[in-house]
Design a protein around this motif. Structure first.
Motif, short mmCIF file in Angstrom:
data_model
loop_
_atom_site.label_atom_id
_atom_site.label_comp_id
_atom_site.label_asym_id
_atom_site.label_seq_id
_atom_site.Cartn_x
_atom_site.Cartn_y
_atom_site.Cartn_z
N SER A 22 1.01 -1.21 -0.08
CA SER A 22 -0.18 0.00 0.15
C SER A 22 0.90 1.20 0.01
O SER A 22 1.83 1.27 0.62
CB SER A 22 -0.87 -0.08 1.35
OG SER A 22 -1.62 1.28 1.15
N ASP A 24 -1.12 4.23 0.59
CA ASP A 24 -1.88 5.25 0.86
C ASP A 24 -1.59 6.00 2.06
O ASP A 24 -2.04 7.24 2.19
CB ASP A 24 -3.17 4.24 1.28
CG ASP A 24 -3.79 3.75 0.05
OD1 ASP A 24 -3.50 4.21 -0.91
OD2 ASP A 24 -4.70 2.82 0.18
N ARG A 25 -0.84 5.40 3.18
CA ARG A 25 -0.64 6.27 4.32
C ARG A 25 0.99 5.65 4.77
O ARG A 25 1.52 4.62 4.39
CB ARG A 25 -1.41 6.07 5.27
CG ARG A 25 -1.45 4.61 5.79
CD ARG A 25 -2.74 4.59 6.82
NE ARG A 25 -3.99 4.85 6.24
CZ ARG A 25 -4.84 4.18 5.55
NH1 ARG A 25 -4.57 2.97 5.27
NH2 ARG A 25 -6.09 4.73 5.17
N THR A 26 1.86 6.47 5.63
CA THR A 26 2.99 6.07 6.08
C THR A 26 2.76 5.15 7.29
O THR A 26 1.79 5.11 7.89
CB THR A 26 3.76 7.28 6.52
OG1 THR A 26 3.24 7.89 7.56
CG2 THR A 26 4.14 8.16 5.34
N ASP A 28 3.92 3.82 11.37
CA ASP A 28 4.01 4.40 12.56
C ASP A 28 5.60 5.04 12.59
O ASP A 28 6.64 4.33 12.14
CB ASP A 28 3.87 3.20 13.58
CG ASP A 28 3.79 3.95 15.01
OD1 ASP A 28 4.43 4.88 15.12
OD2 ASP A 28 3.29 3.39 15.58
N SER A 38 5.90 13.79 9.04
CA SER A 38 6.26 14.18 7.34
C SER A 38 7.59 13.78 7.03
O SER A 38 7.99 13.99 5.82
CB SER A 38 6.23 15.82 7.52
OG SER A 38 7.15 16.40 8.35
N THR A 43 5.36 3.47 3.56
CA THR A 43 4.11 3.19 3.37
C THR A 43 3.65 1.88 3.72
O THR A 43 2.56 1.75 4.34
CB THR A 43 3.56 3.73 2.13
OG1 THR A 43 3.99 2.90 1.15
CG2 THR A 43 4.04 5.05 1.94
N ASP A 44 4.51 0.87 3.63
CA ASP A 44 4.01 -0.45 3.96
C ASP A 44 5.02 -1.51 4.13
O ASP A 44 6.36 -1.23 3.74
CB ASP A 44 3.30 -0.86 2.72
CG ASP A 44 2.09 -2.15 3.15
OD1 ASP A 44 2.30 -2.67 4.39
OD2 ASP A 44 1.53 -2.57 2.38
#
Length: 331
Positions: A22, A24-26, A28, A38, A43-44
Motif C-alpha cells: 500500500s 496510502d499512508r505512512t 508508524d 512528515s 508506507t507499507d
C-alpha cells in the motif's frame, strides 16, 4: 556514458506490480525512529520469510532539505534515508527488539542515472523495496547484528541498491558505548543553542539554495587537497528531526557530498552515483569535526573522493562519494 548496469543497479521487480503493498499512508513513525510524521517515507511492510521483507515507499513531492538542489533530480541521499527507514522496519519485522538502536558500521549505496527516476505515468514516485538481512550475531534468539541487502525499484525497474552492515544496541548498551568513548555524558542537540558560523560556505558552492542546508564551513581548496569543517545547522528539522547526542550519519554523508561538490564545481551537471563508507567511532557535538580529501583537477566523467572525517586527531569515518556527470551534460 555510465550505464545503470555498470554501477551494479539492474533488474526487475520480481513480485510483480500487483504485489499487495500500500502507498496510502505512512507506517508508524516510531518504526523508523522519526519524530515528525512528515519525515516518514515508508508506507507499507510485508514479511516474505524469516529474513526477507517487501516494503513500499513514496518520495515526497517537495521537501525543504532533500528537494533543495540546483537540479531537479531525485536526491540519492533521500533514497539512502528511505533505505535506512526500510532497514529499521525490516529488522523490527524480523524480530529485532523495537527498543534497539541501529548503529551502521559500513555501507555501499549505488544509484541509477537521474533519467531512470523520472515518472512515466504519474507525478508520484512510488518505490518498492526488496530488503533481506543476513544475521552475523544472534543472542537469546534475538538478532543483534547483520548485513541488510536492499534493492529499490521504480516502475518495475531496479534503480538503487544498498548493502549496509549494522549492529543493534539497546539503550543501556548504547550508553555504555558512549561513556567508554567520551568518559563523560555527551551533550544533546536540543541543549545546544544555534550559533551563526562566520565561515559557513555559500549555498551555491555546494549545490544548495537554502543556507540552512549547508553543513560545511572553512572550506579550503588547495592544489592537491580539499578540506572543511562541519557546521551544524541545528535549526534544520530534516537533519535534526529529534535530539541527538552525536553528529549523525546523515550530516556526515551530506558533508562528504558537499565537499566533493565544492571541489568539482558545476553541481547542476553532476550527480552522486555511488556512496561507500565505514564508521570508526561516534562524532561528538562539542569538538570540531573536519573533513579532507585528496584532490586534483580532472576531466574524468566520474570522480571518487576518499573523504576522511576526523575529530581531535582521530579518524571518525571514511566516506567515498563517487560523483558522475549527468547524461545531459555529456557530449
Amino acid at each position: 556514458m555510465t550505464e545503470v548496469s555498470e554501477i551494479g543497479v539492474a533488474g526487475e521487480w520480481w513480485l510483480g506490480e500487483d504485489t499487495a503493498l500500500s502507498f496510502d499512508r505512512t507506517i508508524d513513525r516510531r518504526q523508523v525512529h522519526r519524530s515528525a510524521v512528515s519525515e516518514v517515507f515508508v508506507t507499507d511492510v510485508r514479511a516474505l520469510g524469516e529474513s526477507r521483507v517487501a516494503l513500499a515507499a513514496q518520495l515526497p513531492a517537495c521537501h525543504a532539505y532533500f528537494g533543495d538542489h540546483v537540479s531537479a533530480d531525485v536526491d540519492p541521499l533521500l533514497v539512502m534515508e528511505i533505505c535506512r527507514q526500510a532497514g529499521l522496519a525490516t529488522a523490527y519485522e524480523l524480530g529485532v527488539s523495537t527498543d534497539s538502536v541501529l548503529a551502521t558500521e559500513s555501507w555501499d549505496l549505488r544509484i541509477a542515472e537521474p533519467q531512470a527516476w523520472r515518472a512515466g505515468g504519474s507525478a508520484a514516485i512510488d518505490l518498492r523495496i526488496d530488503s533481506e538481512f543476513t544475521w552475523s550475531r544472534v543472542r537469546r534468539g534475538r538478532p543483534r547484528a547483520g548485513t541488510c541487502r536492499q534493492r529499490v525499484f521504480f516502475e518495475g525497474r531496479q534503480v538503487a541498491t544498498l548493502d549496509a552492515a549494522s549492529r543493534f544496541l539497546d539503550h543501556g548498551e548504547l550508553a555504555v558505548v558512549r561513556a567508554a568513548q567520551r568518559g563523560s555524558p555527551p551533550p544533546w542537540t536540543a541543549d545546544l543553542a544555534g550559533r551563526a558560523d562566520p565561515e559557513v560556505v555559500e549555498p551555491h558552492v555546494v549545490g544548495r539554495r537554502d543556507p540552512l542546508n549547508v553543513v560545511l564551513a572553512a572550506l579550503e581548496l588547495g592544489a592537491d587537497e580539499v578540506s572543511a569543517r562541519i557546521a551544524l545547522p541545528l535549526e534544520n528539522r530534516a537533519l535534526f528531526d529529534h535530539s541527538y547526542d552525536h553528529v549523525t550519519m546523515q550530516v556526515l554523508v551530506e558533508a562528504a557530498r558537499q565537499l566533493a561538490t565544492a571541489a568539482l564545481g558545476a553541481p547542476g551537471d553532476r550527480y552522486l552515483a555511488r556512496l561507500t563508507g565505514r564508521f570508526v567511532r561516534f562524532a561528538e557535538l562539542d569538538s570540531p569535526v573536519t573533513l579532507r580529501a585528496a584532490w586534483s583537477a580532472s576531466e574524468a566523467a566520474e570522480r571518487e573522493f576518499g573523504v576522511v572525517v576526523e575529530q581531535e586527531g582521530r579518524v571518525v569515518a571514511e566516506i567515498a562519494p563517487t560523483i558522475a556527470r549527468t547524461p545531459r551534460s555529456r557530449s
